[in-house]
Motif scaffolding. Structure first.
Motif, PDB file in Angstrom:
ATOM      1  N   UNK A  27      12.262  -0.663  -6.490  1.00  0.00           N
ATOM      2  CA  UNK A  27      11.998  -0.314  -7.877  1.00  0.00           C
ATOM      3  C   UNK A  27      11.356   1.062  -7.955  1.00  0.00           C
ATOM      4  N   UNK A  28      10.190   1.130  -8.572  1.00  0.00           N
ATOM      5  CA  UNK A  28       9.449   2.385  -8.659  1.00  0.00           C
ATOM      6  C   UNK A  28       8.423   2.534  -7.544  1.00  0.00           C
ATOM      7  N   UNK A  29       8.243   1.506  -6.748  1.00  0.00           N
ATOM      8  CA  UNK A  29       7.219   1.514  -5.714  1.00  0.00           C
ATOM      9  C   UNK A  29       7.655   2.350  -4.510  1.00  0.00           C
ATOM     10  N   UNK A  30       6.791   3.264  -4.131  1.00  0.00           N
ATOM     11  CA  UNK A  30       7.032   4.067  -2.938  1.00  0.00           C
ATOM     12  C   UNK A  30       5.942   3.786  -1.923  1.00  0.00           C
ATOM     13  N   UNK A  31       6.309   3.885  -0.680  1.00  0.00           N
ATOM     14  CA  UNK A  31       5.390   3.635   0.420  1.00  0.00           C
ATOM     15  C   UNK A  31       4.704   4.940   0.814  1.00  0.00           C
ATOM     16  N   UNK A  32       3.438   4.859   1.207  1.00  0.00           N
ATOM     17  CA  UNK A  32       2.674   6.021   1.672  1.00  0.00           C
ATOM     18  C   UNK A  32       2.188   5.755   3.097  1.00  0.00           C
ATOM     19  N   UNK A  33       3.035   6.004   4.109  1.00  0.00           N
ATOM     20  CA  UNK A  33       2.625   5.685   5.477  1.00  0.00           C
ATOM     21  C   UNK A  33       1.457   6.512   5.993  1.00  0.00           C
ATOM     22  N   UNK A  34       1.295   7.737   5.515  1.00  0.00           N
ATOM     23  CA  UNK A  34       0.152   8.546   5.954  1.00  0.00           C
ATOM     24  C   UNK A  34      -1.140   7.894   5.497  1.00  0.00           C
TER      25      UNK A  34
END
Length: 166
Positions: A27-34
């Protein structure tokens, strides 16, 4: 040596954030691995190593994403500082501490990143960007559920093995 490894992991996480993560959107959710790696590293390895991940990873994100230089690093440093406070409060249950710390740090990171990018550029703040903050924080927390307890358990196990018995 652990700071060099932390910086290298931060650069790899920043590269992953711009190459692999766009394909993992829900959806609109993005992952921030940093951010997730910084929070987990802060709780498992200490504040200094976590701040190294936040600073180097934030600068790498700014350079790779052509954002205003320092905006991601600033947001990540503040979020990692808050995650360190949450991790300190949950010291007795350190194995699950990355989960609530990531939830809180992700909310702070996303809001600070939106505000600093809006303040430093001519791009207006949109409602769609604000609507993606909470789903992204939940997505980051899901990654922390998978990575955080395992990493903290491994670090705690190694510290027990290195301790001398008298």
């Amino acid at each position: 040596m652990k700071f060099i490894i932390a910086a290298a992991v931060a650069v790899v996480a920043a590269l992953a954030e711009f190459t692999v993560v766009p394909y993992l959107k829900i959806g609109d959710a993005t992952l921030h691995p940093v951010l997730v790696m910084g929070v987990v590293w802060t709780i498992a390895g200490g504040l200094e190593a976590g701040l190294t991940v936040a600073f180097v990873g934030g600068l790498a994100l700014d350079i790779l994403g052509q954002r205003p230089l320092g905006s991601s690093a600033f947001a990540a440093l503040v979020a990692i500082g808050i995650a360190s406070l949450v991790g300190g409060l949950l010291n007795r249950v350190r194995i699950i501490a990355p989960i609530p710390a990531t939830l809180i740090a992700s909310l702070v990171y996303s809001m600070l990143l939106l505000l600093s990018t809006t303040a430093l550029t001519t791009v207006p703040l949109s409602n769609a960007a604000l609507a993606a903050v909470v789903p992204s924080a939940l997505y980051d927390t899901a990654l922390a559920v998978l990575v955080g307890p395992l990493t903290v358990a491994i670090v705690l196990r190694r510290r027990e093995a290195e301790r001398m018995d008298w």
